[in-house]
Design an enzyme around this catalytic site. Structure first.
Site, PDB file in Angstrom:
ATOM      1  CB  THR A 138      -0.916  -0.009   1.253  1.00 17.91           C
ATOM      2  OG1 THR A 138      -1.550   1.255   1.366  1.00 17.91           O
ATOM      3  CG2 THR A 138      -0.119  -0.263   2.534  1.00 17.91           C
ATOM      4  CG  ASP A 139      -1.255   4.859  -1.060  1.00 16.73           C
ATOM      5  OD1 ASP A 139      -1.767   4.289  -0.085  1.00 16.73           O
ATOM      6  OD2 ASP A 139      -1.901   5.581  -1.846  1.00 16.73           O
ATOM      7  CD  GLU A 140      -3.483   3.627   4.357  1.00 15.46           C
ATOM      8  OE1 GLU A 140      -3.276   3.490   5.574  1.00 15.46           O
ATOM      9  OE2 GLU A 140      -4.613   3.729   3.868  1.00 15.46           O
ATOM     10  CE1 TYR A 164      -3.732  -2.609   5.549  1.00 12.65           C
ATOM     11  CE2 TYR A 164      -3.393  -0.293   5.031  1.00 12.65           C
ATOM     12  CZ  TYR A 164      -3.521  -1.604   4.615  1.00 12.65           C
ATOM     13  OH  TYR A 164      -3.448  -1.919   3.288  1.00 12.65           O
ATOM     14  CE  LYS A 168      -0.296  -4.667   3.049  1.00 13.36           C
ATOM     15  NZ  LYS A 168      -0.708  -6.016   2.550  1.00 13.36           N
TER      16      LYS A 168
END
Ligand code: NAD
Ligand code: DAU
Length: 365
Positions: A138-140, A164, A168
């Site tokens: 993810t970009d997060e 989260y 990741k």
């Protein structure tokens, strides 16, 4: 000259979830020789109903099980002579990682470790060009960008802020460590917010459609000026196929939709679509349902990926523009009666709405 891998026997993890089920459908249609083993624990987010309309179901075998179950993963890799793993299985919702982070560490970190270690053992002695572990991220992991910050390119420093995103980020690091230490042939994709059919209605777009139809408040966190990039799920699936077939082992690729609406703009567009699709609705104009509620703790302000690498190396770019993609998505949810009702009317989903929204003020369900 890029070498093309021929996919044969693919283990998809999390293939009963939103992106995973779209990927299974996409891969079966795009590659007629591929067989898929689909390992999914069927958490609240996974459902066999997401796999009901597969193009060639005989080439898809569903296995109900957990990615942290090492014996099961070992058996599947050996029995099916798996040559490619596409790893989607995860706890995926940021708000749930705030109310219950433990499951995120277990599935996203321990589960990814279990798969990596099983792949290392199963593929020992194999030609590295013949096997591939692809990790969907993810970009997060890059954290919150300032409004004027440049898009983030592959290799930028990680700065995850939610449980989260941290889980990741940890899994991405494990994937790279297995490549560096053991020579496992891996690729990673970090992508932006996906949207499209079969997304669980806890996420922004389906939640707004479902609440809008029912005339319930549309809960916008804080000022609603947070910025996300929106990627149609089918564009994401095409990018993953390109990466597992032609991506460089060890490489990371960013995948985004190339748009930057604020949450308020996005919700406004959904409301306009509902107004147009439901001319007799007593809830028109649906924008009147927008309700600002207490913000998400640690809410990231903006994400923006530089996706030049995958375009230059693999020729991938998104095919869906946001206007067309959102319209098709609204239509899909308006036609998804039984699928949607089964989730919306479940005790589990009602409990989640109460847990997440009851204390946010005006937007309680
Ligand atoms: P989802 O929550 O819709 O589906 C997750 C699936 O994983 C479910 O079917 C669930 O049953 C399964 N699962 C959960 N724990 C498991 C376990 N321990 N063992 C086996 N299966 C398990 O998620 P999604 O939105 O489809 O996301 C898929 C992947 O893509 C995730 O890794 C997520 O981090 C990543 N991602 C998602 C987005 C997005 O916008 N949805 C964006 C970037 C990256
Ligand atoms: O950026 C990629 C990520 O996108 C993925 O890694 C995650 O798995 C996926 O869930 C998604 O995370 P977000 O937190 O961005 O998605 P969500 O749909 O939960 O929220 C999108 C934006 O809308 C975010 O800024 C929070 C806001 N929001 C969300 C909900 C559910 C609201 O304002 N109100 C809401 O009720």
């Amino acid at each position: 000259m890029v070498k093309i891998r021929v996919l044969q026997r693919v283990l998809v993890t999390g293939g009963a979830g939103f992106i995973g089920s779209n990927f299974v459908r996409h891969l079966l249609a795009a590659r007629p020789a591929v067989t898929i083993v689909d390992l999914d624990a069927l958490t609240y987010a996974g459902s066999r109903e997401n796999l009901r309309d597969l193009p060639d179901p005989d080439r898809h075998q569903f296995v109900h099980g957990d990615i942290t179950d090492r014996a099961l993963v070992d058996r599947l890799l050996a029995e099916h002579a798996i040559d490619t793993i596409v790893h989607f299985a995860a706890e995926s919702h940021v708000d749930r990682s705030i109310t219950g982070p433990g499951a995120f560490v277990q599935t996203n970190v321990v589960g990814t470790f279990t798969l990596l270690d099983a792949a290392r053992a199963a593929w020992r002695g194999r030609d590295p060009g013949g096997v591939r572990f692809h990790h969907v991220s993810t970009d997060e992991v890059y954290g919150s960008l300032a409004p004027d910050a440049a898009p983030v390119a592959e290799g930028a420093a990680y700065a995850p802020r939610s449980p989260y995103a941290a889980s990741k980020a940890a899994s991405d690091h494990l994937v790279r460590a297995y490549a560096t230490t053991y020579g496992l042939p891996v690729t990673i994709s970090n992508c932006s917010n996906n949207y499209g059919p079969y997304q669980f209605p806890e996420k922004l777009i389906p939640l707004m459609i479902v609440n809008g139809v029912l005339g319930k408040p549309l809960p916008v966190y804080g000022d609603g000026l947070q910025v996300r990039d929106w990627l149609h799920v089918d564009d994401h699936c095409a990018a993953i196929v390109a990466i597992v077939e032609r991506g460089r082992p060890g490489a990371t690729y960013h995948v985004g939709g190339g748009n930057q609406p604020t949450n308020l703009e996005l919700v406004g567009r959904l409301c306009a679509l509902l107004d147009a699709r439901l001319p007799a609705s007593p809830h028109r104009p649906h924008a009147g349902l927008i309700t600002h509620v207490v913000d998400r703790p640690g809410h990231d302000r903006r994400y923006d990926l530089d996706c030049g690498l995958i375009e230059r190396e693999l020729g991938w770019r998104p095919r869906h523009d946001l206007a067309t993609g959102l319209a098709a998505t609204v239509d899909w949810y308006l036609a998804a009666g039984a699928w949607l009702a089964a989730i919306r009317d479940s005790d589990d989903f009602r409990r989640w709405l109460t847990l997440n929204y009851a204390d946010r003020g005006a937007g309680a369900p």
